[in-house]
Design a protein around this motif. Structure first.
Motif, mmCIF file in Angstrom:
data_model
loop_
_atom_site.group_PDB
_atom_site.id
_atom_site.type_symbol
_atom_site.label_atom_id
_atom_site.label_comp_id
_atom_site.label_asym_id
_atom_site.label_seq_id
_atom_site.Cartn_x
_atom_site.Cartn_y
_atom_site.Cartn_z
ATOM 1 N N HIS A 197 130.439 24.238 92.719
ATOM 2 C CA HIS A 197 131.563 23.316 92.839
ATOM 3 C C HIS A 197 131.870 23.187 94.337
ATOM 4 O O HIS A 197 131.876 24.195 95.060
ATOM 5 C CB HIS A 197 132.770 23.891 92.084
ATOM 6 N N GLY B 236 138.492 20.056 86.655
ATOM 7 C CA GLY B 236 139.759 19.397 86.340
ATOM 8 C C GLY B 236 140.409 18.915 87.608
ATOM 9 O O GLY B 236 140.089 19.405 88.698
ATOM 10 N N GLU C 154 144.196 14.451 93.152
ATOM 11 C CA GLU C 154 143.715 13.670 92.010
ATOM 12 C C GLU C 154 144.894 13.340 91.086
ATOM 13 O O GLU C 154 145.053 12.209 90.628
ATOM 14 C CB GLU C 154 142.646 14.465 91.237
ATOM 15 N N SER D 288 137.670 18.602 98.163
ATOM 16 C CA SER D 288 136.364 18.863 97.531
ATOM 17 C C SER D 288 135.663 17.552 97.194
ATOM 18 O O SER D 288 134.431 17.478 97.216
ATOM 19 C CB SER D 288 136.475 19.792 96.329
ATOM 20 N N GLY E 106 132.899 17.854 86.786
ATOM 21 C CA GLY E 106 133.652 18.939 87.415
ATOM 22 C C GLY E 106 134.597 19.585 86.413
ATOM 23 O O GLY E 106 134.473 19.390 85.193
#
Ligand code: URA
Length: 214
Positions: free
Chosen positions: A186, A74, A79, A90, A72
């Motif tokens: 994405h 970033g 996260e 996501s 992916g």
């Protein structure tokens, strides 16, 4: 050259009456341990300005022996808070997309182009990407996956060094460092544009076919 010398030496041993030799098997590389050690070495990285606002360095997660590596862009806010990749909204969609093709998060390894969150989730800048890419290159060479799935245009342009639309990227597969590589949407783009999910499903099915040799 070296092999010839070894062969000659073995013949010499045989002639001089030595019938058995014991060779210590090469130590198996434990990829999980290796990635864990590297993560610890790097998690205080200050190679670009992204370190200033980060909470956690998000190296990558998953199965170090995976056949499939997902790449992916970033880390996002969740996260950055947890130090793990694709754990936010996501990430939840990505988990569902994987399970639709009979893969779990435990089957795959997931990493990003940049390991620290760009402020306000902006795209990573060229110098941030080039500072961080050696980490990903190293992860790829350790994991040696059979397949790579690049998600999103930013990651695709960065790795494949072709500036084109995601639609154009999806039209074929690529050979990246000798690894069969797919490009698809994405999950955050799919959350914004749910009508693209049917196109992502087409991409996932191609990958599934190769992965399970159907
Ligand atoms: N988006 C990404 O590209 N990577 C993550 O880890 C999370 C969201």
């Amino acid at each position: 050259m070296y092999n010839k010398a070894v062969k000659q030496y073995l013949e010499y041993l045989k002639i001089t009456g030595i019938q058995d030799i014991f060779i210590k098997p090469p130590k198996q590389i434990n990829k999980t341990e290796l990635l864990k050690d590297l993560e610890q070495n790097y998690n205080n990285c200050k190679k670009c300005i992204l370190h200033k606002e980060r909470n956690k360095f998000c190296y990558g997660n998953g199965n170090a022996d995976a056949r499939l590596l997902i790449i992916g862009e970033g880390p996002g806010a969740e996260e950055d808070r947890l130090g793990k990749v694709f754990v936010g909204r996501s990430g939840q969609l990505l988990t569902k997309m994987l399970s639709a093709i009979k893969l779990s998060r435990e089957d795959v390894y997931i990493a990003n182009i940049v390991k620290c969150r760009p402020p306000e989730n902006r795209n990573p800048l060229p110098d941030e990407k080039s500072a961080c890419l050696p980490y990903l290159e190293e992860q790829i060479s350790i994991i040696q996956p059979e397949f790579i799935l690049i998600i999103g245009k930013v990651a695709a342009v960065t790795l494949l060094e072709i500036d084109q639309t995601l639609k154009a990227f999806r039209e074929k597969t690529y050979n990246f460092r000798g690894i069969k590589t797919y490009v698809s949407y994405h999950p955050s783009a799919l959350l914004r544009n749910p009508s693209w999910k049917k196109l992502a499903w087409i991409d996932l099915q191609k990958l599934q076919k190769d992965y399970f040799q159907q």
